[in-house]
Design a protein around this motif. Structure first.
Motif, short mmCIF file in Angstrom:
data_model
loop_
_atom_site.label_atom_id
_atom_site.label_comp_id
_atom_site.label_asym_id
_atom_site.label_seq_id
_atom_site.Cartn_x
_atom_site.Cartn_y
_atom_site.Cartn_z
N LYS A 149 -9.08 -7.56 -5.10
CA LYS A 149 -7.80 -7.51 -4.41
C LYS A 149 -7.02 -6.26 -4.85
CE LYS A 149 -7.59 -12.54 -4.32
NZ LYS A 149 -7.69 -12.87 -2.92
N GLU A 150 -6.40 -5.62 -3.88
CA GLU A 150 -5.63 -4.42 -4.16
C GLU A 150 -4.19 -4.80 -4.52
OE1 GLU A 150 -5.03 -0.01 -2.31
OE2 GLU A 150 -5.40 -1.65 -0.92
N VAL A 151 -3.64 -4.16 -5.55
CA VAL A 151 -2.27 -4.42 -5.99
C VAL A 151 -1.36 -3.40 -5.31
CG1 VAL A 151 -0.72 -4.58 -7.96
CG2 VAL A 151 -3.11 -5.27 -8.21
N GLY A 178 8.26 -0.02 -4.07
CA GLY A 178 8.07 1.33 -3.55
C GLY A 178 7.07 1.41 -2.42
N GLY A 179 6.36 0.30 -2.16
CA GLY A 179 5.36 0.29 -1.11
C GLY A 179 4.10 1.06 -1.45
N MET A 180 3.94 1.42 -2.72
CA MET A 180 2.79 2.23 -3.13
C MET A 180 1.59 1.36 -3.48
SD MET A 180 2.72 5.03 -6.11
CE MET A 180 1.21 5.75 -6.68
N ARG A 181 0.42 1.81 -3.10
CA ARG A 181 -0.81 1.14 -3.48
C ARG A 181 -1.14 1.55 -4.90
NH1 ARG A 181 -4.85 2.26 1.45
NH2 ARG A 181 -4.72 0.11 2.17
N LEU A 182 -1.22 0.59 -5.79
CA LEU A 182 -1.54 0.89 -7.18
C LEU A 182 -3.04 0.97 -7.40
CD1 LEU A 182 1.03 -1.44 -8.96
CD2 LEU A 182 1.26 0.97 -8.41
N GLY A 183 -3.80 0.16 -6.70
CA GLY A 183 -5.25 0.16 -6.84
C GLY A 183 -5.77 -1.24 -7.07
N TYR A 184 -7.02 -1.30 -7.48
CA TYR A 184 -7.67 -2.59 -7.72
C TYR A 184 -7.64 -2.94 -9.20
CZ TYR A 184 -9.33 -2.25 -2.95
OH TYR A 184 -9.39 -2.16 -1.59
N ILE A 185 -7.56 -4.23 -9.49
CA ILE A 185 -7.47 -4.70 -10.87
C ILE A 185 -8.73 -4.33 -11.63
CG2 ILE A 185 -7.37 -6.76 -12.32
CD1 ILE A 185 -5.56 -8.01 -10.22
#
Length: 97
Positions: free
Chosen positions: A11-13, A18-25
């Motif tokens: 799952k992507e965080v 901020g609406g920013m994609r942080l990445g995957y755990i």
């Protein structure tokens, strides 16, 4: 709602502030004495095609997780602000040590 820990890594965080994609755990910190998740770690984005390594990791406290969906995890997490100057300064200081 129950979710298996091994399914969280798919799952992507996304930061809702901020609406920013942080990445995957990448990693999960657990308190095994009480059986709770303390935080999740998301690796930073690579610098310049990965040649200079990765940026700092994002450690999102479990209390900041707002919603776990089928594909994404929403977190009320503010990304630490880093300046370009501090990155260049770190690069040059490491290069000439």
């Amino acid at each position: 709602m129950t979710t298996k820990l091994n399914l969280l890594k798919y799952k992507e965080v996304i930061s809702i502030s901020g609406g920013m994609r942080l990445g995957y755990i990448d990693d999960i910190e657990l308190d095994i004495t009480v059986g709770r998740i303390i935080s999740v770690t998301v690796p930073g984005r690579p610098r310049f095609l990965g040649i200079f390594g990765k940026c700092e990791e994002y450690t999102v406290p479990w209390e900041k997780i707002v919603k776990i969906g089928d594909d994404i995890i929403l977190a009320d997490y503010d990304i630490p602000i880093r300046t370009v100057f501090s990155d260049k300064e770190k690069f040059w200081s490491k290069l000439f040590k």
